[in-house]
Design a protein around this motif. Structure first.
Motif, PDB file in Angstrom:
ATOM      1  N   ARG A  62      44.170  43.619  54.569  1.00 18.26           N
ATOM      2  CA  ARG A  62      45.606  43.330  54.460  1.00 18.26           C
ATOM      3  C   ARG A  62      46.336  43.871  55.675  1.00 18.26           C
ATOM      4  O   ARG A  62      47.212  43.207  56.240  1.00 18.26           O
ATOM      5  N   ALA A  90      40.571  37.271  50.531  1.00 18.99           N
ATOM      6  CA  ALA A  90      41.763  37.228  49.685  1.00 18.99           C
ATOM      7  C   ALA A  90      42.814  38.225  50.137  1.00 18.99           C
ATOM      8  O   ALA A  90      44.022  37.988  49.976  1.00 18.99           O
ATOM      9  N   HIS A  93      45.754  37.043  52.222  1.00 21.11           N
ATOM     10  CA  HIS A  93      46.682  36.042  51.697  1.00 21.11           C
ATOM     11  C   HIS A  93      48.156  36.397  51.930  1.00 21.11           C
ATOM     12  O   HIS A  93      48.956  35.517  52.303  1.00 21.11           O
ATOM     13  N   VAL A  96      48.955  35.552  55.514  1.00 20.28           N
ATOM     14  CA  VAL A  96      48.893  34.106  55.715  1.00 20.28           C
ATOM     15  C   VAL A  96      50.137  33.436  55.141  1.00 20.28           C
ATOM     16  O   VAL A  96      50.718  32.526  55.750  1.00 20.28           O
ATOM     17  N   LEU A  97      50.590  33.876  53.975  1.00 21.38           N
ATOM     18  CA  LEU A  97      51.804  33.319  53.386  1.00 21.38           C
ATOM     19  C   LEU A  97      53.018  33.573  54.271  1.00 21.38           C
ATOM     20  O   LEU A  97      53.844  32.675  54.489  1.00 21.38           O
ATOM     21  N   GLN A 128      35.559  30.278  48.835  1.00 19.10           N
ATOM     22  CA  GLN A 128      36.477  30.597  49.927  1.00 19.10           C
ATOM     23  C   GLN A 128      37.165  29.382  50.536  1.00 19.10           C
ATOM     24  O   GLN A 128      38.335  29.493  50.933  1.00 19.10           O
ATOM     25  N   ILE A 131      40.961  28.727  49.721  1.00 23.18           N
ATOM     26  CA  ILE A 131      41.484  29.925  49.056  1.00 23.18           C
ATOM     27  C   ILE A 131      42.974  30.137  49.370  1.00 23.18           C
ATOM     28  O   ILE A 131      43.712  30.703  48.553  1.00 23.18           O
ATOM     29  N   PHE A 132      43.424  29.658  50.524  1.00 20.94           N
ATOM     30  CA  PHE A 132      44.828  29.838  50.904  1.00 20.94           C
ATOM     31  C   PHE A 132      45.707  28.656  50.489  1.00 20.94           C
ATOM     32  O   PHE A 132      46.915  28.669  50.735  1.00 20.94           O
ATOM     33  N   THR A 139      42.029  23.602  56.770  1.00 16.62           N
ATOM     34  CA  THR A 139      40.862  24.422  56.441  1.00 16.62           C
ATOM     35  C   THR A 139      39.600  23.687  56.892  1.00 16.62           C
ATOM     36  O   THR A 139      39.450  22.488  56.637  1.00 16.62           O
ATOM     37  N   HIS A 172      42.516  28.059  58.757  1.00 17.76           N
ATOM     38  CA  HIS A 172      41.393  28.817  58.201  1.00 17.76           C
ATOM     39  C   HIS A 172      40.076  28.143  58.566  1.00 17.76           C
ATOM     40  O   HIS A 172      39.858  26.979  58.239  1.00 17.76           O
TER      41      HIS A 172
END
Length: 543
Positions: A62, A90, A93, A96-97, A128, A131-132, A139, A172
């Motif tokens: 993170r 994960a 995320h 990425v958001l 995976q 996943i986003f 992706t 990704h």
């Protein structure tokens, strides 16, 4: 050019991929260690040794994601972030958001198991690809390399496609690898010939002219163009402090108060909006009025700003035609704003005698720090060669409603306006701008604790000039402004305030940061002078 192969197809593919990223203009890589991504990690380390890229290593994914976000924000170029499989992916995320909603170019490279190890309960294996969700522009789920001819060429093509797609936001690349997961990288890795720069298609601007009752509104990410348009139109500029346009002769600092006044806000008939306004309720209320025409200049984020679904026109750029409006319209806004904005700084009485003058100055430096005086002091200490990062707390709103115009680089993660990753983002910005000045990040105590892992620098990792200035009011006092706060009872403090009693000094010592506690304005001004390394400045504040 195809380089000599190693005993590991994973390494051959990873070297070709990363070299093409460098050739395509990528210079920064952030990674968190892991077995499945080891070929990518070792290739990145070798390319750094050869001076072809800059590598940052963080143990928390993170933190790594937001560090990469900060690097990309400052450099305005794509940044790679590398992780292993499973929960590691994960953990990216949130970053990425934020990148998705702010239009920041991140390229995620995640290691994964090959097809035969998916869906059978293999260790550290999950789904995976995808996943986003919609938070990435594209992706790719790339099968494990086997050493067949053409794989290095395919890796290079993949890198070129990813860089092109990342111009609009995060992407990704999910990369499967089989054992052997890495091999020794020999001396034949070679130099890299930079690719020719890609010329982007020009944007045809929409012409606008001055009209009665026009204002320019600038939210996060608006940039300097918003100030130029306000000046060319001759209209008031309502620019949030993180907009990149909080300066110039048209600036109206007290826009909240003035939008509530009939002779000012009530007279607005057209608003030209740049960026993503998030710091007030008054701006979206204005833009939802039936008598206000709203023109939104699209920004890099994923969604067009459209409060109340009332925007009349979305445009990619604007060009001003004709003469600016008479100064009377903007002049009244600017003059009224200046009369409304007060300061906590107390000027000594010039008519006082020497003793009274000295006593007044001493009293001023001994005065306790308030949120307003903290905002003013941080702004006053920050100059164009510095960087200022503002966390999501009461303090960014205090800065926004208080500080005068000044052309400095200010960033805030306002894509989703979360408190997570604030320090990590600021460190990324500081690393990318370290030769220019000091990066200051102003945030609340909960934002500090939420991103405490960002304070960890591994052995050998660069430590930039950064000051983390913590307005510590022991909890989330921003929620005290909610309507329910007065009637919620004792449970409100537990579930909303979430008070804490962490020793910030001990936290700083544990991570090897310098620490300064500030109780008075004199101490604050002294603490905000440029630091030689990472420093936490704690400023206790009342609730």
């Amino acid at each position: 050019m195809t380089r000599p192969k190693t005993e590991s197809p994973a390494t051959d593919f990873s070297v070709a991929l990363l070299q093409q990223f460098v050739a395509s203009g990528v210079r920064d890589v952030v990674l968190s260690p892991g077995s499945r991504s080891q070929a990518l990690a070792l290739a990145a380390a070798e390319l750094e040794r050869l001076g072809q890229l800059r590598l940052r290593v963080r143990i928390d994914e993170r933190v790594a994601g937001f560090l990469a976000l900060g690097l990309a924000v400052e450099t305005q170029t794509p940044v790679l972030v590398i992780t292993t499989s499973g929960t590691a992916v994960a953990n990216l995320h949130p970053a990425v958001l934020e990148a998705h909603h702010s239009g920041v170019p991140l390229i995620v490279l995640s290691g994964d198991r090959p097809d035969e190890l998916r869906g059978i309960g293999s260790n550290q294996t999950t789904t995976q690809p995808g996943i986003f969700g919609a938070a990435v522009q594209r992706t790719w789920d790339v099968g494990a390399p086997t050493g067949e001819p053409g794989e290095q060429d395919a890796a290079r093509e993949l890198a070129r496609d990813a860089v092109a797609a990342a111009a609009r936001g995060p992407v990704h690349l999910n990369l499967a690898f089989r054992e052997p997961l890495s091999g020794a990288i020999g001396p034949g890795i070679g130099s890299i010939d930079p690719a020719e720069p890609v010329e982007r298609a020009g944007i045809s601007p929409t012409s606008i002219a001055s009209a009665p009752g026009t204002v320019v509104i600038a939210g996060t990410g608006a940039g300097e163009r918003a100030e130029e348009v306000a000046r060319e139109l001759g209209v008031p500029l309502l620019a949030e402090v993180s907009s990149g346009a909080h300066f110039g002769p048209q600036l109206v600092v007290a826009y909240r108060e003035m939008l509530a006044e009939p002779e000012f806000g009530g007279a607005v008939r057209r608003a030209v909006v740049f960026g993503h306004p998030t710091l007030s309720r008054e701006v979206p209320a204005l833009l939802q009025r039936d008598d206000v025409e709203v023109v939104v200049v699209r920004g890099p984020g994923a969604e067009d700003y459209n409060p109340g679904h009332r925007v009349a026109a979305f445009v990619d750029a604007v060009a001003v035609e004709g003469d600016p409006a008479p100064r009377e319209w903007a002049g009244r806004w600017v003059a009224a704003s200046r009369s409304l904005v007060t300061t906590d700084d107390v000027a000594p009485d010039s008519t006082a005698g020497p003793r009274e003058h000295a006593e007044a100055e001493l009293a001023a430096v001994r005065t306790a720090v308030t949120r307003k005086s903290l905002a003013e002091a941080v702004w006053r200490a920050t100059w164009p060669h510095d960087r200022l990062v503002l966390g999501a707390s009461r303090l960014i709103r205090e800065v926004d409603r208080t500080v005068p115009g000044k052309k400095v680089r200010v960033h805030a993660n306002r894509g989703l306006a979360g408190i997570d990753g604030t320090i990590s983002t600021a460190i990324g910005i500081a690393l990318a701008s370290d030769q220019k000045g000091t990066t200051r990040v102003l945030l609340g105590d909960l934002a500090l604790l939420h991103d405490a892992g960002a304070l960890l620098f591994g052995v050998g990792e660069p430590r930039p000039r950064i000051q983390v200035i913590v307005g510590n009011d022991n909890g989330g006092t921003i929620f005290d402004g909610l309507e329910v706060a007065r009637s919620a009872g004792e449970g409100f403090d537990r579930v909303m305030l979430t008070a804490q009693q962490v020793s910030v000094e001990s936290l700083a010592a544990a991570y090897g940061w310098s620490y300064v506690r500030v109780d008075t304005r004199g101490q604050l001004d002294q603490a905000l002078t440029a630091s030689s390394g990472p420093t936490i400045v704690e400023v206790p504040l009342p609730r």
